[in-house]
Design a protein around this motif. Structure first.
Motif, mmCIF file in Angstrom:
data_model
loop_
_atom_site.group_PDB
_atom_site.id
_atom_site.type_symbol
_atom_site.label_atom_id
_atom_site.label_comp_id
_atom_site.label_asym_id
_atom_site.label_seq_id
_atom_site.Cartn_x
_atom_site.Cartn_y
_atom_site.Cartn_z
ATOM 1 N N UNK A 1 0.826 -1.153 -0.070
ATOM 2 C CA UNK A 1 0.158 0.114 -0.040
ATOM 3 C C UNK A 1 0.791 1.290 -0.004
ATOM 4 N N UNK A 2 1.990 1.300 0.845
ATOM 5 C CA UNK A 2 2.727 2.409 0.811
ATOM 6 C C UNK A 2 3.590 2.563 -0.566
ATOM 7 N N UNK A 3 4.173 1.319 -1.018
ATOM 8 C CA UNK A 3 4.457 1.550 -2.332
ATOM 9 C C UNK A 3 3.633 1.991 -3.628
ATOM 10 N N UNK A 4 2.207 1.499 -3.547
ATOM 11 C CA UNK A 4 1.341 2.215 -4.410
ATOM 12 C C UNK A 4 1.170 3.593 -4.171
ATOM 13 N N UNK A 5 0.853 4.124 -2.832
ATOM 14 C CA UNK A 5 0.588 5.660 -2.355
ATOM 15 C C UNK A 5 1.837 6.481 -3.018
ATOM 16 N N UNK A 6 3.311 5.958 -2.929
ATOM 17 C CA UNK A 6 4.203 6.767 -3.088
ATOM 18 C C UNK A 6 4.157 6.774 -4.744
ATOM 19 N N UNK A 7 3.911 5.712 -5.615
ATOM 20 C CA UNK A 7 3.591 5.836 -7.157
ATOM 21 C C UNK A 7 2.660 6.793 -7.256
ATOM 22 N N UNK B 1 -2.984 5.758 -10.222
ATOM 23 C CA UNK B 1 -4.004 6.384 -9.331
ATOM 24 C C UNK B 1 -4.510 4.981 -8.572
ATOM 25 N N UNK B 2 -4.271 5.248 -7.370
ATOM 26 C CA UNK B 2 -4.830 4.179 -6.491
ATOM 27 C C UNK B 2 -6.403 4.259 -6.465
ATOM 28 N N UNK B 3 -6.765 2.849 -7.018
ATOM 29 C CA UNK B 3 -8.434 2.927 -6.939
ATOM 30 C C UNK B 3 -9.256 1.927 -5.797
ATOM 31 N N UNK B 4 -8.288 0.995 -5.380
ATOM 32 C CA UNK B 4 -9.104 -0.004 -4.134
ATOM 33 C C UNK B 4 -7.963 -0.560 -3.494
ATOM 34 N N UNK B 5 -8.181 -0.838 -2.355
ATOM 35 C CA UNK B 5 -7.224 -1.527 -1.422
ATOM 36 C C UNK B 5 -8.258 -2.483 -0.555
ATOM 37 N N UNK B 6 -8.033 -3.538 -0.175
ATOM 38 C CA UNK B 6 -8.593 -4.362 0.557
ATOM 39 C C UNK B 6 -7.801 -5.439 1.117
ATOM 40 N N UNK B 7 -7.495 -5.460 2.525
ATOM 41 C CA UNK B 7 -6.599 -6.280 3.212
ATOM 42 C C UNK B 7 -7.073 -7.893 3.010
ATOM 43 N N UNK B 8 -8.208 -8.176 3.463
ATOM 44 C CA UNK B 8 -8.803 -9.322 3.458
ATOM 45 C C UNK B 8 -8.832 -10.170 2.077
ATOM 46 N N UNK B 9 -8.755 -9.088 1.049
ATOM 47 C CA UNK B 9 -8.851 -9.899 -0.233
ATOM 48 C C UNK B 9 -7.315 -9.979 -0.973
ATOM 49 N N UNK B 10 -6.500 -9.241 -0.027
ATOM 50 C CA UNK B 10 -5.108 -9.043 -0.469
ATOM 51 C C UNK B 10 -4.981 -8.290 -1.971
ATOM 52 N N UNK B 11 -5.630 -7.345 -2.136
ATOM 53 C CA UNK B 11 -5.705 -6.258 -3.206
ATOM 54 C C UNK B 11 -5.180 -4.876 -3.010
#
Length: 78
Positions: free
Chosen positions: A38-44, A51-61
């Motif tokens: 998530x941190x890596x995607x946020x830095x990008x 553009x960060x679209x979606x994140x979900x820990x339980x689904x590993x996305x």
């Protein structure tokens, strides 16, 4: 723009898969690496490469979309 190896891998995969994809999958991260991904995607995103679209820990996305600037950076770095 000089991309590091991980950034180049993610942008390459995004470009080859139509522009949208899961950072966790591209970097072969497990759920224990979710915060790191998530941190890596946020830095990008802060570099306007994705553009960060979606994140979900339980689904590993951690789903991102390639921006035009990201596509140009990937193409230039090839």
């Amino acid at each position: 723009m000089n991309l590091d190896k991980s950034e180049a891998v993610v942008l390459e995969n995004l470009a080859s898969q139509g522009g949208t994809g899961n950072v966790m999958e591209f970097l072969n991260y497990s759920s224990s690496d979710f915060e790191k991904a998530f941190e890596f995607a946020n830095n990008l995103q802060n570099k306007d490469l994705v553009k960060l679209l979606y994140s979900n820990f339980n689904k590993n996305l951690v789903v991102v979309e390639l921006t035009l600037l990201g596509y140009q950076a990937w193409k230039y770095d090839k």
